[in-house]
Design an enzyme around this catalytic site. Structure first.
Site, short mmCIF file in Angstrom:
data_model
loop_
_atom_site.label_atom_id
_atom_site.label_comp_id
_atom_site.label_asym_id
_atom_site.label_seq_id
_atom_site.Cartn_x
_atom_site.Cartn_y
_atom_site.Cartn_z
N HIS A 1 86.09 81.50 28.00
CA HIS A 1 85.79 82.62 27.09
C HIS A 1 86.17 82.28 25.63
CE1 HIS A 1 85.40 86.74 25.69
NE2 HIS A 1 86.63 86.67 25.21
N ARG B 1 86.70 98.75 15.07
CA ARG B 1 87.15 97.96 16.22
C ARG B 1 86.09 96.93 16.61
NH1 ARG B 1 90.51 99.69 21.71
NH2 ARG B 1 90.58 97.58 22.52
N LYS C 1 95.44 93.43 15.63
CA LYS C 1 94.69 94.14 16.67
C LYS C 1 95.23 95.57 16.80
CE LYS C 1 92.52 94.12 21.09
NZ LYS C 1 92.07 93.39 22.27
N GLU D 1 90.82 82.64 19.50
CA GLU D 1 90.93 84.08 19.19
C GLU D 1 91.86 84.33 18.00
OE1 GLU D 1 89.27 86.63 20.55
OE2 GLU D 1 88.50 85.86 22.45
N LYS E 1 91.72 98.07 26.61
CA LYS E 1 90.44 97.92 27.31
C LYS E 1 90.72 97.30 28.67
CE LYS E 1 86.99 97.31 23.66
NZ LYS E 1 86.01 96.36 23.09
N ASN F 1 84.94 91.98 17.80
CA ASN F 1 83.94 91.27 18.60
C ASN F 1 83.29 90.14 17.83
OD1 ASN F 1 84.06 92.82 21.01
ND2 ASN F 1 83.05 94.48 19.92
N HIS G 1 79.28 85.72 24.39
CA HIS G 1 78.96 86.24 25.73
C HIS G 1 77.64 85.67 26.22
CE1 HIS G 1 81.75 90.01 25.59
NE2 HIS G 1 82.35 88.96 26.12
N HIS H 1 81.63 87.23 19.50
CA HIS H 1 81.51 87.57 20.91
C HIS H 1 80.08 87.82 21.38
CE1 HIS H 1 85.83 87.77 20.65
NE2 HIS H 1 85.95 88.12 21.92
N GLU I 1 86.35 102.30 19.65
CA GLU I 1 85.33 101.42 19.09
C GLU I 1 84.10 102.16 18.60
OE1 GLU I 1 85.09 97.53 20.96
OE2 GLU I 1 82.96 97.51 20.53
N ARG J 1 94.52 108.84 39.79
CA ARG J 1 93.99 109.28 38.49
C ARG J 1 94.84 108.78 37.32
NH1 ARG J 1 92.99 114.12 41.38
NH2 ARG J 1 90.85 114.07 42.10
N1 LIG Z 1 90.63 93.66 27.78
C1 LIG Z 1 90.35 93.00 26.67
O1 LIG Z 1 90.47 93.54 25.57
C2 LIG Z 1 89.91 91.58 26.77
C3 LIG Z 1 89.83 90.80 25.61
C4 LIG Z 1 89.48 89.46 25.75
C5 LIG Z 1 89.24 88.91 26.98
N2 LIG Z 1 89.31 89.70 28.09
C6 LIG Z 1 89.07 89.16 29.43
O2 LIG Z 1 90.08 88.20 29.68
C7 LIG Z 1 89.60 87.26 30.64
C8 LIG Z 1 89.98 85.87 30.20
O3 LIG Z 1 91.38 85.81 30.13
P1 LIG Z 1 92.17 84.43 30.17
O4 LIG Z 1 91.53 83.49 29.22
O5 LIG Z 1 93.59 84.77 30.01
O6 LIG Z 1 91.81 83.87 31.62
P2 LIG Z 1 92.54 83.89 33.04
O7 LIG Z 1 93.25 85.14 33.27
O8 LIG Z 1 91.49 83.49 34.02
O9 LIG Z 1 93.60 82.71 32.92
C9 LIG Z 1 93.15 81.39 32.72
C10 LIG Z 1 93.74 80.42 33.75
O10 LIG Z 1 95.10 80.17 33.42
C11 LIG Z 1 95.93 80.43 34.56
N3 LIG Z 1 97.22 80.86 34.01
C12 LIG Z 1 97.47 82.03 33.37
N4 LIG Z 1 98.71 82.00 32.85
C13 LIG Z 1 99.25 80.80 33.19
C14 LIG Z 1 100.49 80.18 32.93
N5 LIG Z 1 101.41 80.74 32.13
N6 LIG Z 1 100.71 78.96 33.47
C15 LIG Z 1 99.76 78.34 34.22
N7 LIG Z 1 98.54 78.86 34.46
C16 LIG Z 1 98.29 80.08 33.95
C17 LIG Z 1 95.18 81.43 35.38
O11 LIG Z 1 95.56 81.39 36.72
C18 LIG Z 1 93.74 80.95 35.19
O12 LIG Z 1 93.49 79.88 36.05
C19 LIG Z 1 88.11 87.49 30.74
O13 LIG Z 1 87.82 88.13 31.95
C20 LIG Z 1 87.79 88.40 29.56
O14 LIG Z 1 86.71 89.27 29.82
C21 LIG Z 1 89.66 91.01 28.00
#
Ligand SMILES: NC(=O)c1ccc[n+]([C@@H]2O[C@H](COP(=O)([O-])OP(=O)(O)OC[C@H]3O[C@@H](n4cnc5c(N)ncnc54)[C@H](O)[C@@H]3O)[C@@H](O)[C@H]2O)c1
Length: 372
Positions: free
Chosen positions: A272, A247, A233, A191, A149, A251, A258, A254, A243, A127
């Site tokens: 993304h 907040r 942020k 971003e 999030k 987006n 999306h 987005h 949100e 939990r």
């Molecule tokens: N929670 C939130 O508020 C929020 C906000 C925006 C996006 N997201 C989510 O984030 C995800 C996208 O995140 P992302 O763009 O970081 O993608 P990711 O986590 O898939 O990383 C991208 C790629 O880079 C590689 N990688 C990461 N760090 C590395 C490093 N230092 N050196 C070498 N390779 C590295 C990973 O293995 C992967 O292949 C999506 O699922 C999206 O929905 C969440």
């Protein structure tokens, strides 16, 4: 800011759920010292992916162990496909298999995928157990690791099962980005541009001048950009954690983005951050069409994103106006839909965006059909 880019700190003000964000080079090596004071038990479970583990797990382990923290590591396959229910089920079993207690610290070492799935595991295991974010992509450092999030995907769509759950600490080690593929750096840059567009015209001016240095990972520019992004942020999240109001501005780009990700299959064809960049261009162009924003601002945004190596037309990602109805279908599944009407974040100008509930559907369809 000094030339040596020391570590900088800011606080996310959320009362007893408030936490610090540290930004700068070398934080993975310092992680043990930073995390230890927050620990109730000297046990950590590190969740990471194969790419990140190769470069950054050994120094993290060394740092934790040097501070007497027993560290288990769970290495997931990289990529968005990992953020599903099947992987989540195995992950929580594996974490429980480490013999955790409520005082165990979960450490998410990786990009947004690792942060989201590990954060959701922390929110639900026993939990709720404490967790620390160590974001290693630019996107995760400026966006996903901050704000609490957490989520996984289901067959019905992205991020549909999740929780608001804040970390105890965020360590954004800017030096860890040196191993990140360039395309991922550019996607994260999209971003940062977003923050300028929603609330800070001076940031956008600075990015027009310094964006290239930033994408080349110049340390001072990088630390400044991550700090500015996290500060904005953090302020927005502190004012509206769940949100219900402002907040939603985060987006920006987005809802279109999306839809583009869904249409291109949530994969390597369109990352993304790339989808968000193109989504911001579409939002500007749509606002110009509605007479809400000046055309010259839309032009500046498109030009800056294009010179930064981000997609700014549907054609570049292999889509045309023929995709309009499908894109609208995807937009209709957005979490911001109210009574079937699409909510859009639209600009008035660079540095000033607003929430438009009930976006005019016929106009939107005509706009997307004519965009090639
Ligand atoms: N929670 C939130 O508020 C929020 C906000 C925006 C996006 N997201 C989510 O984030 C995800 C996208 O995140 P992302 O763009 O970081 O993608 P990711 O986590 O898939 O990383 C991208 C790629 O880079 C590689 N990688 C990461 N760090 C590395 C490093 N230092 N050196 C070498 N390779 C590295 C990973 O293995 C992967 O292949 C999506 O699922 C999206 O929905 C969440």
């Amino acid at each position: 800011m000094s030339e040596t880019s020391p570590v900088e700190k800011l606080r996310v003000e959320l009362g007893e759920r408030g936490y610090d964000i540290l930004v700068g080079p070398g934080l993975i090596e310092r992680a043990g010292a930073e995390i230890l004071p927050l620990m109730r038990r000297r046990q950590a479970v590190v969740v990471t992916d194969e790419h990140v583990a190769r470069h950054h797990l050994p120094p993290l382990r060394r740092s934790l162990e040097a501070h007497g923290i027993a560290a288990h590591a769970i290495v997931l396959p990289p990529g968005e496909a990992t953020k599903d229910l099947a992987h989540f089920g195995r992950l929580v079993d594996d974490i429980l298999g480490c013999g955790i207690e409520r005082g165990t610290m979960l450490v998410a070492l990786g990009g947004g995928v690792v942060g989201d799935i590990a954060g959701f595991a922390a929110a639900t295991l026993l939990r709720g157990i404490d967790f620390v974010q160590i974001p290693t992509t630019l996107l995760a450092q400026v966006d996903s690791s901050v704000g609490g999030k957490t989520a996984i995907n289901t067959t019905a769509g992205k991020n549909l099962v999740g929780a608001f759950y804040q970390p105890r600490l965020v360590l954004a080690d800017t030096a860890s980005l040196a191993t990140l593929p360039r395309r991922e750096v550019r996607a994260g840059y999209g971003e940062i541009v977003k923050y300028g567009l929603i609330r800070d015209a001076a940031l956008f001016d600075w990015l027009e001048a310094e964006g290239r240095a930033l994408c080349d990972l110049e340390p001072a520019a990088l630390t400044r950009a991550v700090m500015v992004s996290c500060r904005m942020k953090a302020e927005i999240v502190a004012a509206d954690e769940r949100e219900t109001g402002d907040r939603a501005l985060l987006n920006f780009g987005h809802t279109f983005g999306h839809a583009l990700e869904a249409e291109t299959g949530f994969g390597d064809r369109l990352l993304h951050g790339e989808a968000v960049a193109l989504g911001m261009v579409l939002a500007f162009d749509f606002a110009v069409r509605l007479g809400l924003a000046p055309g010259q601002d839309a032009y500046r945004v498109r030009r800056h994103l294009a010179v930064s190596g981000l997609p700014t037309t549907l054609a570049e990602i292999g889509l045309s106006g023929d995709a309009a109805d499908r894109l609208l279908g995807h937009m209709g599944k957005d979490k911001k839909v109210r009574d079937g009407a699409i909510t859009l974040i639209l600009p008035r100008r660079i540095g000033d965006c607003f929430v438009m509930p009930g976006a005019p559907a016929a106009e939107l369809r005509a706009f997307l059909s004519g965009t090639g």
